[in-house]
Structure formats: C-alpha cells, structure tokens
Design a protein around this motif. Structure first.
Motif, PDB file in Angstrom:
ATOM      1  N   LYS A  83      32.902 -79.311 -33.645  1.00  0.00           N
ATOM      2  CA  LYS A  83      33.999 -79.966 -34.339  1.00  0.00           C
ATOM      3  C   LYS A  83      33.807 -81.474 -34.285  1.00  0.00           C
ATOM      4  CE  LYS A  83      37.555 -76.422 -33.811  1.00  0.00           C
ATOM      5  NZ  LYS A  83      38.930 -76.130 -33.369  1.00  0.00           N
ATOM      6  N   LEU A  84      34.119 -82.114 -35.399  1.00  0.00           N
ATOM      7  CA  LEU A  84      34.024 -83.558 -35.474  1.00  0.00           C
ATOM      8  C   LEU A  84      35.225 -84.202 -34.806  1.00  0.00           C
ATOM      9  CD1 LEU A  84      32.884 -84.003 -39.167  1.00  0.00           C
ATOM     10  CD2 LEU A  84      31.456 -83.963 -37.125  1.00  0.00           C
TER      11      LEU A  84
ATOM     12  N   HIS B 153      39.897 -86.644 -37.884  1.00  0.00           N
ATOM     13  CA  HIS B 153      39.613 -87.332 -39.136  1.00  0.00           C
ATOM     14  C   HIS B 153      40.780 -87.102 -40.081  1.00  0.00           C
ATOM     15  CE1 HIS B 153      37.764 -88.571 -42.856  1.00  0.00           C
ATOM     16  NE2 HIS B 153      36.614 -88.808 -42.263  1.00  0.00           N
TER      17      HIS B 153
ATOM     18  N   LEU C 241      41.751 -83.587 -42.278  1.00  0.00           N
ATOM     19  CA  LEU C 241      41.136 -82.340 -41.850  1.00  0.00           C
ATOM     20  C   LEU C 241      42.212 -81.270 -41.654  1.00  0.00           C
ATOM     21  CD1 LEU C 241      38.449 -83.432 -39.253  1.00  0.00           C
ATOM     22  CD2 LEU C 241      38.149 -82.840 -41.633  1.00  0.00           C
TER      23      LEU C 241
ATOM     24  N   ARG D 270      33.408 -74.982 -49.210  1.00  0.00           N
ATOM     25  CA  ARG D 270      32.830 -76.195 -48.644  1.00  0.00           C
ATOM     26  C   ARG D 270      31.321 -76.167 -48.844  1.00  0.00           C
ATOM     27  NH1 ARG D 270      30.252 -76.951 -43.840  1.00  0.00           N
ATOM     28  NH2 ARG D 270      29.970 -75.185 -42.428  1.00  0.00           N
TER      29      ARG D 270
ATOM     30  N   GLY E 164      33.293 -77.397 -39.422  1.00  0.00           N
ATOM     31  CA  GLY E 164      32.773 -78.475 -38.605  1.00  0.00           C
ATOM     32  C   GLY E 164      31.277 -78.464 -38.400  1.00  0.00           C
ATOM     33  N   ASP E 165      30.586 -77.388 -38.793  1.00  0.00           N
ATOM     34  CA  ASP E 165      29.134 -77.331 -38.625  1.00  0.00           C
ATOM     35  C   ASP E 165      28.486 -77.925 -39.870  1.00  0.00           C
ATOM     36  OD1 ASP E 165      26.527 -76.803 -38.079  1.00  0.00           O
ATOM     37  OD2 ASP E 165      26.715 -74.627 -38.011  1.00  0.00           O
ATOM     38  N   THR E 166      28.178 -79.198 -39.826  1.00  0.00           N
ATOM     39  CA  THR E 166      27.632 -79.906 -40.975  1.00  0.00           C
ATOM     40  C   THR E 166      26.167 -80.272 -40.796  1.00  0.00           C
ATOM     41  OG1 THR E 166      28.387 -82.043 -40.106  1.00  0.00           O
ATOM     42  CG2 THR E 166      29.904 -80.848 -41.547  1.00  0.00           C
TER      43      THR E 166
ATOM     44  N   ILE F  68      36.856 -84.890 -47.630  1.00  0.00           N
ATOM     45  CA  ILE F  68      36.150 -84.460 -46.424  1.00  0.00           C
ATOM     46  C   ILE F  68      36.271 -82.954 -46.205  1.00  0.00           C
ATOM     47  CG2 ILE F  68      38.076 -84.843 -44.823  1.00  0.00           C
ATOM     48  CD1 ILE F  68      34.345 -85.640 -44.184  1.00  0.00           C
ATOM     49  N   GLU F  69      37.371 -82.355 -46.633  1.00  0.00           N
ATOM     50  CA  GLU F  69      37.551 -80.912 -46.433  1.00  0.00           C
ATOM     51  C   GLU F  69      36.495 -80.096 -47.181  1.00  0.00           C
ATOM     52  OE1 GLU F  69      42.369 -80.691 -45.726  1.00  0.00           O
ATOM     53  OE2 GLU F  69      41.589 -80.501 -47.756  1.00  0.00           O
TER      54      GLU F  69
ATOM     55  N   HIS G 249      33.611 -80.544 -44.443  1.00  0.00           N
ATOM     56  CA  HIS G 249      33.882 -80.156 -43.068  1.00  0.00           C
ATOM     57  C   HIS G 249      34.522 -78.781 -42.976  1.00  0.00           C
ATOM     58  CE1 HIS G 249      35.806 -80.185 -39.084  1.00  0.00           C
ATOM     59  NE2 HIS G 249      34.917 -81.099 -38.759  1.00  0.00           N
TER      60      HIS G 249
END
Length: 333
Positions: A17-18, A21, A24, A160, A293-295, A309-310, A313
């Motif tokens: 997870k970032l 932000h 999110l 995503r 969150g796995d980017t 961002i969604e 992410h």
C-alpha cells in the motif's frame, strides 16, 4: 527516487500500500473526486460483436500519429540507453528473485543478446517494463477518455491499469512463449451480462511497426475465452491441430490496437521469420480492486494527478455493463 527492482507479488500475498494519498478509496467509500467523463459504450456494435465472438477486436484510430511517434521515440531512446550501459556483452541474467534488471524511474528490463560466430552481438529481444515514469507521453495516452470507456465496457465496471511496457523483438532461435490463458484457469468475474461477455483481465497491444504474416505477432485461438475445458486438454488440442480455422494470427498496420481477453483467451507469441524488428507497447487493465496498491508493473506513478490516481492504484469495484442491443437483426423476437 530509488529504482524499483521488486518483482510482481503473487496474488496470495498482501499487496503493498502506498502512503496516504488524496482520492484513494480502499473500501466502499465514495471517491472525493467525480468520475471523469468518457464515452460509454466506447466500441461500435461491430467491434463489440467481434470481441464477443472471438475474444479480441482491433481498432485503427485509438492513438494519433503524433502520440505514436512520441512513444516510438522514447522507447528507442530507452533502448539505446540500456545498450550503452551494458556495452558489447551478452546480457547477464538477473537474480532469480527479480528476473529483471533495474532501469530508472521504477522501470526494469530484461533481454536476450547473443554473440555470433563472427564476434558481433545480436539482440533478438528487449523488454522494458514499468514505463509510466519514463516520459509524460505514457500518462497522456493512458488517460484518453475513450480508453477509459473501452476498459470499463470490456471489463464490466471500474478498472485500474496493472502493467505498461514496450518490447522490441527480432527473428530468434530462442523458444517463444507457448499457449497461455484459458477460461478454466480464469473463472473469477469472467461473466456475461446484458448478453455480453466481460473479461476480468484486458490486454492492449499497440503495434508501432507493421505486422505481416512473416513478422510474428500474436496468435489467438479464437473463441477460447468462453470454453469450459481444462487448460491442459485445450492446449493439447490446439497444439495437435495447427491448421484449425480457430487459430488466428493477428496482422496489423502501424497504429492498430489489439484488445483481447488476456486472462481467459488462449494466445501465444508467433516467431518472427522476417528481418524486420517488431516494436509494440503493451498495457494490461484489471478490475479496480485487483491487488490494490501493487503498482510495480506500471513504474513510477508520482506524475498521476489526484483525480485519476484510483485508475492506477485501485479502489472498490463497481459494475457497469453495456446495455443489451435491441436491433432485431441481432436479437430476433
């Protein structure tokens, strides 16, 4: 920013997870940003029917000539940078834990370069993964409104971006990737609603060179996205029937885009027999709650604005389906 050398996590592991932000959404919490405007449905009836029947469809006008020229330019620049850094040598294999060499801005690469009998070196494959942070053109093309509509339509809801890469291929004596995919291994959320099939993994290939019958490309076993057949049995049948009319080899002009049901559709890479190099850009899109969150396979996402961002992410999945067509020629009463 530190270079990202981690390999993609196994689906059973907890996704990274970032930091917090704005915008999110991790659960059923409304986003603080409205959904962007995009066309829906975004495919013509003929394009949607082709995807329905065969598991893939081809578009000719998704990206502009200027966008394609920019992608090609940055791809070749990054390729040259890798070759300059490695010098005249065969590519060493990265450690098994990573499989890729670190590049820059979250990207990574691997390739095959062999020494020939005359002492020259021959590059038959170079993959650059996680290219989002390498140049603004990648964010620009991914956030085109029509692409948002296409992904939503074919995935059946919010999505995503999961992977972005460019690949250079030439004629090779190395084995290419065999048949993979298959509905029996990808059942989750591969559903039919309103009379339409929706995949849970959507692949996109942008051809940056012409691809004819001698130039390799993508082989597809058409219709296999709907087969309820064990993977090993289906693969054995395909391999034992190379002349099957269901085997389609994609041929395309520069600028064409192949959309395909990456998870359920049986597909493979076709060996190149010509002397031309093939350059493609690949993108994979998934349901918006897949490994939130796995980017790692996108690269650096720092340039993504808060309101989008969604789409990179992740967030809670919300279904949305194309309406059932009412033409009597399609659905007789």
């Amino acid at each position: 920013m530190p270079e990202n050398t981690n390999s993609k996590q196994h689906p059973s592991k907890k996704a990274r997870k970032l930091p917090p932000h704005p915008g999110l959404s991790f659960k059923d919490v409304p986003s603080m940003y409205p959904e962007p405007d995009y066309p829906f449905p975004a495919l013509s009836l003929e394009q949607r029917m082709h995807f329905e029947l065969y598991g893939y469809t081809i578009l000719d006008d998704l990206f502009t000539p200027q966008e394609m020229a920019a992608i090609e330019s940055v791809s070749k620049k990054e390729k040259q940078g890798i070759l300059d850094a490695t010098g005249d040598a065969c590519f060493p294999k990265p450690p098994p834990e990573t499989k890729y060499h670190a590049h820059r801005n979250g990207s990574k690469w691997r390739g095959v370069r062999n020494e020939m009998e005359n002492g020259d070196f021959y590059l038959d494959r170079l993959e650059i993964e996680g290219t989002l942070g390498l140049d603004p053109i990648f964010l620009s093309i991914l956030t085109k409104p029509r692409l948002f509509g296409i992904a939503t339509e074919l995935l059946g809801g919010t999505f995503r971006f999961d992977m972005l890469a460019v690949r250079f291929n030439q004629r090779s004596t190395n084995n290419v990737l065999g048949w993979h995919g298959g509905v029996s291994r990808h059942r989750d959320r591969a559903v039919c609603m309103n009379g339409w099939f929706h995949t849970q993994i959507l692949g996109l290939i942008l051809f940056l060179t012409d691809v004819g019958p001698e130039d390799g490309g993508t082989g597809i076993f058409a219709g296999s996205h709907k087969f309820d057949i064990p993977f090993d049995e289906l693969r054995t049948y395909i391999e034992n029937n190379p002349q099957s009319p269901f085997f389609h080899q994609v041929e395309a002009k520069r600028g064409s885009v192949l959309l395909f049901a990456d998870g359920p559709l049986m597909h493979r890479t076709i060996p190149i027999r010509s002397d031309r190099e093939r350059l493609i850009m690949l993108c994979r899109m998934v349901h918006s709650d897949y490994l939130i969150g796995d980017t790692d396979w996108l690269g650096c996402i720092d340039s993504v604005p808060n309101e989008l961002i969604e789409f990179f992410h992740g967030r809670a999945f919300k279904p949305r389906y194309r309406p059932r067509e009412t033409s009597p020629s399609i659905y007789p009463s």
